[in-house]
Design a protein around this motif. Sequence first.
Motif, PDB file in Angstrom:
ATOM      1  N   SER A 506      -0.614   4.419   7.271  1.00 10.75           N
ATOM      2  CA  SER A 506       0.759   4.211   6.811  1.00 10.75           C
ATOM      3  C   SER A 506       0.805   4.055   5.291  1.00 10.75           C
ATOM      4  CB  SER A 506       1.333   2.950   7.460  1.00 10.75           C
ATOM      5  OG  SER A 506       2.536   2.569   6.848  1.00 10.75           O
ATOM      6  N   ASP A 507       1.872   4.624   4.688  1.00 15.77           N
ATOM      7  CA  ASP A 507       2.066   4.403   3.257  1.00 15.77           C
ATOM      8  C   ASP A 507       2.613   3.013   2.978  1.00 15.77           C
ATOM      9  OD1 ASP A 507       4.675   4.695   4.115  1.00 15.77           O
ATOM     10  OD2 ASP A 507       5.125   6.432   2.863  1.00 15.77           O
ATOM     11  N   GLY A 508       2.850   2.229   4.049  1.00 22.40           N
ATOM     12  CA  GLY A 508       3.219   0.829   3.852  1.00 22.40           C
ATOM     13  C   GLY A 508       2.114   0.004   3.238  1.00 22.40           C
ATOM     14  N   SER A 509       0.896   0.558   3.167  1.00 21.08           N
ATOM     15  CA  SER A 509      -0.223  -0.147   2.549  1.00 21.08           C
ATOM     16  C   SER A 509      -0.141  -0.167   1.025  1.00 21.08           C
ATOM     17  CB  SER A 509      -1.540   0.526   2.949  1.00 21.08           C
ATOM     18  OG  SER A 509      -1.598   1.851   2.446  1.00 21.08           O
ATOM     19  N   HIS A 510       0.730   0.649   0.448  1.00 20.76           N
ATOM     20  CA  HIS A 510       0.736   0.796  -1.016  1.00 20.76           C
ATOM     21  C   HIS A 510       0.917  -0.561  -1.693  1.00 20.76           C
ATOM     22  CE1 HIS A 510       0.833   3.475  -4.487  1.00 20.76           C
ATOM     23  NE2 HIS A 510       1.625   2.552  -5.027  1.00 20.76           N
ATOM     24  N   PRO A 511       0.116  -0.859  -2.741  1.00 18.43           N
ATOM     25  CA  PRO A 511       0.073  -2.226  -3.292  1.00 18.43           C
ATOM     26  C   PRO A 511       1.101  -2.490  -4.382  1.00 18.43           C
ATOM     27  CG  PRO A 511      -1.599  -0.885  -4.364  1.00 18.43           C
ATOM     28  CD  PRO A 511      -0.923   0.004  -3.349  1.00 18.43           C
ATOM     29  N   TYR A 512       1.557  -3.720  -4.405  1.00 16.48           N
ATOM     30  CA  TYR A 512       2.351  -4.285  -5.494  1.00 16.48           C
ATOM     31  C   TYR A 512       1.769  -5.654  -5.815  1.00 16.48           C
ATOM     32  CZ  TYR A 512       5.604  -0.487  -4.800  1.00 16.48           C
ATOM     33  OH  TYR A 512       6.147   0.765  -4.716  1.00 16.48           O
ATOM     34  N   ALA A 513       2.013  -6.123  -7.029  1.00 10.84           N
ATOM     35  CA  ALA A 513       1.369  -7.373  -7.441  1.00 10.84           C
ATOM     36  C   ALA A 513       2.200  -8.100  -8.479  1.00 10.84           C
ATOM     37  CB  ALA A 513      -0.031  -7.092  -7.999  1.00 10.84           C
ATOM     38  N   ALA A 514       1.964  -9.399  -8.584  1.00  8.01           N
ATOM     39  CA  ALA A 514       2.495 -10.236  -9.662  1.00  8.01           C
ATOM     40  C   ALA A 514       1.307 -10.831 -10.398  1.00  8.01           C
ATOM     41  CB  ALA A 514       3.387 -11.338  -9.109  1.00  8.01           C
ATOM     42  N   GLY A 515       1.342 -10.779 -11.729  1.00  8.80           N
ATOM     43  CA  GLY A 515       0.205 -11.241 -12.514  1.00  8.80           C
ATOM     44  C   GLY A 515      -0.896 -10.206 -12.615  1.00  8.80           C
ATOM     45  N   LEU A 516      -0.609  -8.985 -12.197  1.00 12.82           N
ATOM     46  CA  LEU A 516      -1.603  -7.906 -12.192  1.00 12.82           C
ATOM     47  C   LEU A 516      -0.855  -6.595 -12.429  1.00 12.82           C
ATOM     48  CD1 LEU A 516      -4.690  -7.410 -11.472  1.00 12.82           C
ATOM     49  CD2 LEU A 516      -3.857  -6.818  -9.173  1.00 12.82           C
ATOM     50  N   ARG A 517      -1.422  -5.725 -13.281  1.00 12.28           N
ATOM     51  CA  ARG A 517      -0.768  -4.447 -13.536  1.00 12.28           C
ATOM     52  C   ARG A 517      -1.830  -3.369 -13.755  1.00 12.28           C
ATOM     53  NH1 ARG A 517       1.844  -5.703 -19.577  1.00 12.28           N
ATOM     54  NH2 ARG A 517      -0.130  -5.569 -20.750  1.00 12.28           N
ATOM     55  N   TRP A 518      -1.400  -2.097 -13.670  1.00 10.75           N
ATOM     56  CA  TRP A 518      -2.353  -0.996 -13.696  1.00 10.75           C
ATOM     57  C   TRP A 518      -1.667   0.319 -14.036  1.00 10.75           C
ATOM     58  CZ3 TRP A 518      -1.754  -3.752  -8.899  1.00 10.75           C
ATOM     59  CH2 TRP A 518      -0.801  -3.203  -8.047  1.00 10.75           C
ATOM     60  N   HIS A 519      -2.515   1.334 -14.293  1.00 13.46           N
ATOM     61  CA  HIS A 519      -2.098   2.727 -14.327  1.00 13.46           C
ATOM     62  C   HIS A 519      -2.628   3.380 -13.060  1.00 13.46           C
ATOM     63  CE1 HIS A 519      -1.452   3.137 -18.966  1.00 13.46           C
ATOM     64  NE2 HIS A 519      -0.877   2.056 -18.467  1.00 13.46           N
ATOM     65  N   LEU A 520      -1.836   4.283 -12.475  1.00 10.71           N
ATOM     66  CA  LEU A 520      -2.202   4.918 -11.208  1.00 10.71           C
ATOM     67  C   LEU A 520      -2.012   6.426 -11.313  1.00 10.71           C
ATOM     68  CD1 LEU A 520      -2.866   4.843  -8.146  1.00 10.71           C
ATOM     69  CD2 LEU A 520      -0.426   4.384  -7.737  1.00 10.71           C
ATOM     70  N   ASP A 521      -3.043   7.162 -10.957  1.00  7.30           N
ATOM     71  CA  ASP A 521      -2.994   8.626 -10.950  1.00  7.30           C
ATOM     72  C   ASP A 521      -3.267   9.088  -9.520  1.00  7.30           C
ATOM     73  OD1 ASP A 521      -3.247  11.351 -11.252  1.00  7.30           O
ATOM     74  OD2 ASP A 521      -4.434  11.236 -13.092  1.00  7.30           O
ATOM     75  N   LEU A 522      -2.224   9.500  -8.830  1.00  6.59           N
ATOM     76  CA  LEU A 522      -2.338   9.868  -7.423  1.00  6.59           C
ATOM     77  C   LEU A 522      -3.035  11.203  -7.208  1.00  6.59           C
ATOM     78  CD1 LEU A 522       1.211   8.692  -6.237  1.00  6.59           C
ATOM     79  CD2 LEU A 522      -0.979   7.574  -5.790  1.00  6.59           C
TER      80      LEU A 522
END
Length: 622
Positions: A506-522
Amino acid sequence: MRQTSRPSLLSAALLAIGCLLAACHSVPPPAPVPATGLVLHIAHINDHHSNLEPLPDFELRLDGVPTRVEAGGFPRLTALFKASSGLPNLLKIHAGDAMTGTLYHTLYNGEADAALMNTVCFDVFELGNHEFDEGDAGLRRFLDHLRQGPCRTTVLAANVEPAIGSPLAPASANDYLQPYLVRQFGDIGVGIVGIEVRGKTMNSSRPLPSTRFHDEVETAQRMIDELRERGIRHIVLVTHQGYEADKAMAARLSDVDVIIGGDSHTLLGDFSAIGIAAAAGPYPTVVRNRDGDPVCIGQAWEYAKIFGLMAVRFDQRGAVASCGGSLTLPLGDDFRQPDRSGTFVAVNAAARQRILAALQGSGARSVAPDPLAQAELARYASRLDDMKRQRIGTASESLCLVRVPGEATNRSGGVSGCENANQLARGSDIAQAVAEAYRQASRLADFALQNGGGIRTPLPRGEVTYGTAYTVLPYTNVLYELQLTGRQLAEVLEDAVGNHLDDGGSDGSHPYAAGLRWHLDLRQPRGSRFSRIEVRARDRDAWQAIDPERSYTVVTSDYLATGGDGYATLARINQAGRSVNTYLSYTQTFVDYLQARGTVARPPAADYSHQRVIGRDGKPLP
């Protein structure tokens, strides 16, 4: 377990227990207690966490067939306590964490829990760590409700020392909390000592800084020694520290006989006949104390689902000769099984009789709720619908729901301000807000992690009610705190995206966060999708690059912590013992966050977890 040299006595006592719990029409008189020993009966629960109503869709597996039925609920527990009331030398024990976890706590602040507990009249209630979730003053409010009933339950916490003049000790140390209780059964005294988990309560709940928590083992031995000096030979510890800690403590103590515990929500006994195979040990579990004598350990799972009843026979020295007992999972009789389409439907009369026969000897059985407790619960339940309409805050702008930034479907369609939310790099606003609520609820976490699928609806601009919050977060998840390195964190993020890009999950696994950030290249292969991972650790004001070797604390849902949605790295960390279950409801955490802030809005752009996203088509998202 050691076999008693006088089996007829314990067998007779356990036969009486079985008959009582089976609601026999006539109960034979209990076996007489010889002058040289005592048979002590202990009825107990723990960790009901404001779960007063039964679970509506509890699933059993009978002869391979999934079967759903109403299970547990406090009125059924009350019925079982009352059924055991004819047993001699009976103690009724609650081993802590009565509060926090459902709307009954949110609305009634312990009043409803106290009212249902007073339908049992416990001899003792040992404080759990969550009794301090609203500080010493919140605990006192709950204990005042408990005192308003007729029962006069003794509240135990030998290793908790409130400051004189504070809410729990307005005039003296024992205004509300006692170190132990001595119950007399004829001319025999039984000492019951209460022990609270120290570190977890101090670090994850909210006691006053002036309230001191002493070492569990040292305090327990000191209290046991004091009781022995008073001539008390039979010692029961009521603890709230977890099953493994109870076993370890027993080995370090002298003269302890029984430990009735809570905190770890441990299921003991054998329920494999109904498809529940997660038991951690036998009931009772028998270990040895420092003197080499047996210690009987019991715990009764969680959420008003299990009733424990233990029988302990002492020899003429006052040591345990043997122990036995049973755990009961009380059910309704509204059994449902899947039809040919897979839909669960009510069974017919013949199937119902087969199910009831199959339950015999399984540890589960149909139990009618106690009428008085049911009426008490109905009195409080009637206000819950009104509560769902109560305002808890305001959203100054719509918080849009997105699973994966760039996804084709706009899950927030029709919500003003979310018209193109699915095409933006920032992704889910509501996931960010929920993660921030987790982070603020935890006293230890550097950052919080939330999966996009764990949130079910966007949060439209305007008034937010309890009902809205429980629609956004409808599950019964609780929060875990886990210790992991920066390197493991990168693996966790790759797990989350790999679940839906590589593993067909499931794409429901996709992460979100507080106090943490990133760059993402799918576009990239697994292991190379995340870059520029930065954390704003609890002890730092500035964003810093993740240190692969440094240890961090993450707070997240139990669903992810135990490996749900492909979070395999978190599951390994949890299985290795580097986690703590806070038992904080994830929905209640969000409610508390809204109530504290009053108004919730989208976070500043720099605080979003997705700082830059390149879609699978190679195009950067705006």
